[in-house]
Motif scaffolding. Structure first.
Motif, PDB file in Angstrom:
ATOM      1  N   LEU A   1       0.658  -1.143  -0.008  1.00 29.79           N
ATOM      2  CA  LEU A   1      -0.110   0.102  -0.056  1.00 29.79           C
ATOM      3  C   LEU A   1       0.782   1.202   0.029  1.00 29.79           C
ATOM      4  O   LEU A   1       0.149   2.479  -0.174  1.00 29.79           O
ATOM      5  CB  LEU A   1      -0.985   0.002   1.104  1.00 29.79           C
ATOM      6  N   GLY A   2       1.983   1.046   0.407  1.00 30.98           N
ATOM      7  CA  GLY A   2       3.021   2.169   0.166  1.00 30.98           C
ATOM      8  C   GLY A   2       2.844   3.170   1.392  1.00 30.98           C
ATOM      9  O   GLY A   2       2.820   4.254   1.314  1.00 30.98           O
ATOM     10  N   ILE A   3       2.475   2.532   2.563  1.00 29.07           N
ATOM     11  CA  ILE A   3       2.228   3.283   3.922  1.00 29.07           C
ATOM     12  C   ILE A   3       3.513   2.761   4.652  1.00 29.07           C
ATOM     13  O   ILE A   3       3.962   1.780   4.744  1.00 29.07           O
ATOM     14  CB  ILE A   3       1.094   3.075   4.328  1.00 29.07           C
ATOM     15  N   PRO A   4       3.564   3.525   5.929  1.00 29.38           N
ATOM     16  CA  PRO A   4       4.377   3.104   6.853  1.00 29.38           C
ATOM     17  C   PRO A   4       3.833   1.855   7.710  1.00 29.38           C
ATOM     18  O   PRO A   4       2.577   1.899   8.058  1.00 29.38           O
ATOM     19  CB  PRO A   4       4.656   4.410   7.908  1.00 29.38           C
ATOM     20  N   GLY A   5       4.819   1.145   8.340  1.00 27.28           N
ATOM     21  CA  GLY A   5       4.158  -0.035   9.050  1.00 27.28           C
ATOM     22  C   GLY A   5       5.307  -0.180  10.271  1.00 27.28           C
ATOM     23  O   GLY A   5       6.441   0.209  10.304  1.00 27.28           O
TER      24      GLY A   5
END
Length: 538
Positions: free
Chosen positions: A250-254
């Motif tokens: 998703l191209g989000i931070p984790g």
């Protein structure tokens, strides 16, 4: 021509401090001036500087207020908004909505289910449920006299409960869209992201594809996805990969929550999992982790039970546990069962499980399951089943399942920040010592005594690092223009006082804590000041 420093009209001046500014840079000596809740000067002030209050730090360390990235104080804040135990540790900001469990959103017909789901973190609070949306919950908090700043994530488990209850099934496309909509609206209303608790019902019933679909609701505002993973024991490596995959796809931070590898046979596997996080970052995936500084964890006693028995919620679970034949089956299966996060086995059996909170059976608090079995003349697992039934969703226990060597390895890693994972106690009940001791424990045990971390590194992991992770541009550093959330402590004496035997022992060596420039703790004692604010992601 030398620049003239504007030094008139300070509300507060701290002199002669050893400044550890939260950036992981070496400490330096200096003075700090505060006005209107902000740091407005860092350097050396003239002796005749005008100020309302002046404190001589006398070579003590001045650091940014600590940010507790992971707490379960969602309901405790409604009952005890002053958050005195947090402040006494130097904590000035807390984050709630963890492990998939958040107080909002909630639809009217699901309030009873959510109340049972969250019972073990209510700490005796009796919420009015005078909110429905995530934003309304934050508004309720905003109406309290908060002692610390508060931000929240939305819980995947709470979202799923709103749409599917405790059903163990694959959602339809319409149900997925509804859950994704809940996540998106929570982000629009101020959530910092979404957490998952994939060992707890109803999150345990979710396939990886479902979690990723719901997490699409975070993408537009780059919300942070944090996971109490599907496994922290035998399948910990696969679970880290699953967490990375959500962020990567998703191209989000984790972020991996309270990272560890549970059970004797998994000792040392954190080296492999941390390498996976390093490799992900090399590919451009924004991954981090947090950790509490103890070799034992804490959660609901019901986590010793297999996933299938949780379907339908707490009342259905209690109904099933009341059947003698099923209890005998569980007593055979639980000690050796695989394929789910077996907390009893990871703790080495009943001796490794200690009750912390069971309000209907208070005589068992502070006792191991083996002790409770001897007290009642029952098999320890039968005793555990009875505790679950009698307390009807309000039960927490401590699970001794980690290796100290692994704790220190994870702590030292540059991708890992400090967080307490504190579960608040109900009146008269015990709790995990991390609730009252996490931050001074790091400074005393792991900086001064064990030398696991440098002082500057430890402060960064408790301030600048989590502030950057959350996008809190005014917090986490001692710089001009930053919020005056500050903590003053003696590095030679700071230590946690909380133990497993006495979890309410108070920290030592933390003399002053400021929230928005107001003195919240003086000489280790709460002042009554309430300057905390609700934080919303922008």
């Amino acid at each position: 021509m030398a620049l003239r420093i504007e030094t008139r009209g300070f509300d507060l001046v701290l002199r002669n401090a050893r400044i550890v500014d939260g950036s992981n840079s070496p400490w330096y000596r200096g003075d700090v001036g505060v006005r209107d809740g902000s740091v407005v000067f860092v350097g050396t002030l003239p002796p005749d500087t005008e100020t309302a209050t002046e404190i001589d730090a006398a070579e003590r360390v001045l650091a940014p207020g600590f940010i507790d990235m992971h707490t379960h104080n969602d309901f405790l804040l409604l009952k005890e908004p002053a958050s005195v135990p947090k402040r006494k540790q130097g904590v000035t900001t807390v984050m709630v909505g963890q492990c998939g469990i958040s107080a909002a959103p909630i639809t009217p017909e699901k309030v009873a289910l959510l109340e049972s789901y969250t019972g073990f973190i209510m700490a005796g609070a009796l919420p009015l449920w005078n909110w429905r949306s995530f934003g309304e919950y934050l508004d309720v908090l905003g109406g309290m006299e908060l002692g610390v700043n508060v931000g929240s994530f939305v819980g995947h488990g709470t979202i799923r409960l709103n749409v599917l209850g405790f059903e163990d099934r694959t959602p339809s496309s319409g149900e997925l869209a509804a859950m994704r909509g809940h996540a998106r609206r929570a982000m629009e209303e101020g959530a910092f992201g979404m957490t998952s608790g994939l060992v707890y019902a109803p999150g345990v019933y979710s396939a990886p594809e479902e979690v990723r679909e719901i997490a699409k609701g975070l993408v537009e505002r780059r919300g942070l996805y944090l996971s109490h993973m599907r496994s922290e024991s035998d399948d910990v490596v696969a679970s880290v990969r699953e967490t990375i995959a959500v962020a990567e796809n998703l191209g989000i931070p984790g972020q991996v929550l309270h990272h560890k590898a549970c059970g004797r046979r998994n000792r040392g596997r954190v080296r492999e999992t941390m390498r996976l996080l390093e490799e992900a970052r090399e590919r451009g995936v924004d991954m981090t982790a947090d950790q509490y500084p103890y070799a034992a964890g804490s959660t609901t006693l019901r986590s010793i039970l297999p996933p299938w028995i949780h379907e339908g919620g707490v009342e259905k679970l209690i109904e099933r546990l009341s059947g003698p034949a099923l209890r005998e089956r569980l007593k055979r299966e639980i000690p050796e069962a695989e394929g789910w996060e077996n907390m009893l086995r990871n703790s080495g059996g009943p001796e490794g499980v200690m009750m912390l909170y069971c309000p209907k059976t208070p005589d068992f608090e502070g006792k191991r399951l083996t002790e409770i079995g001897a007290m009642t003349g029952k098999d320890p697992l039968d005793a555990a089943f009875d505790i679950i039934i009698e307390n009807r969703g309000s039960d927490t226990a401590c699970f001794f399942q980690l290796a100290e060597e692994d704790v220190q390895f994870v702590m030292k890693h540059p991708l890992v920040m400090v967080a307490s994972d504190s579960i608040p106690p109900a009146p008269g009940a015990k709790c995990h010592p991390r609730t009252n001791g996490t931050f001074p424990r790091v400074l005393g045990k792991y900086v001064r005594e064990e030398k696991t971390l440098r002082l500057e590194e430890a402060v960064w992991k408790m301030s600048g690092f989590p502030a950057a992770r959350l996008g809190l541009s005014k917090k986490g550093l001692i710089r001009e223009g930053m919020d005056a959330d500050l903590v003053l402590f003696d590095p030679e004496t700071v230590v946690d006082g909380a133990t497993f035997e006495d979890p309410f022992g108070e920290p030592k060596g933390i003399s002053h804590v400021f929230v928005a420039g107001r003195l919240a703790v003086k000489n280790g004692e709460y002042t009554g000041a309430a300057a905390g604010k609700v934080l919303r992601k922008v």
